[in-house]
Design a protein around this motif. Structure first.
Motif, short mmCIF file in Angstrom:
data_model
loop_
_atom_site.label_atom_id
_atom_site.label_comp_id
_atom_site.label_asym_id
_atom_site.label_seq_id
_atom_site.Cartn_x
_atom_site.Cartn_y
_atom_site.Cartn_z
N UNK A 12 0.85 -1.18 0.00
CA UNK A 12 0.00 0.00 0.00
C UNK A 12 0.89 1.23 0.00
N UNK A 13 0.58 2.18 -0.87
CA UNK A 13 1.39 3.38 -1.04
C UNK A 13 0.89 4.50 -0.13
N UNK A 14 1.83 5.25 0.43
CA UNK A 14 1.51 6.38 1.30
C UNK A 14 2.34 7.60 0.90
N UNK A 15 1.75 8.78 1.05
CA UNK A 15 2.44 10.02 0.75
C UNK A 15 3.06 10.64 1.99
N UNK A 16 2.60 10.22 3.16
CA UNK A 16 3.00 10.85 4.41
C UNK A 16 3.43 9.78 5.41
#
Length: 64
Positions: A12-16
């Motif tokens: 799962x990709x996260x920006x923060x």
């Protein structure tokens, strides 16, 4: 999903980083790719991507 050659690793990709830390579950690790993108992957999948520039991120908040 992280795609490397023929491999597809559930992720799962996260920006923060704070978002990633909140979403982190048992038996998962936070990793950062060579473009600075954060991902959460299962512990067992981390060795499969480690050699491709994915570095483990400390899940503990720093005391800055």
């Amino acid at each position: 999903m992280i795609k490397i050659d023929d491999m597809q690793i559930p992720a799962e990709r996260y920006n923060d980083i704070e978002e990633a830390r909140e979403a982190l579950q048992k038996d998962e690790v936070i990793v950062k790719d060579n473009e600075g993108i954060l991902w959460i992957v299962d512990n067992e999948n981390y060795p499969k991507i480690e050699g491709f520039g994915y570095d483990r991120v400390d899940p503990s908040p720093s005391n800055e």
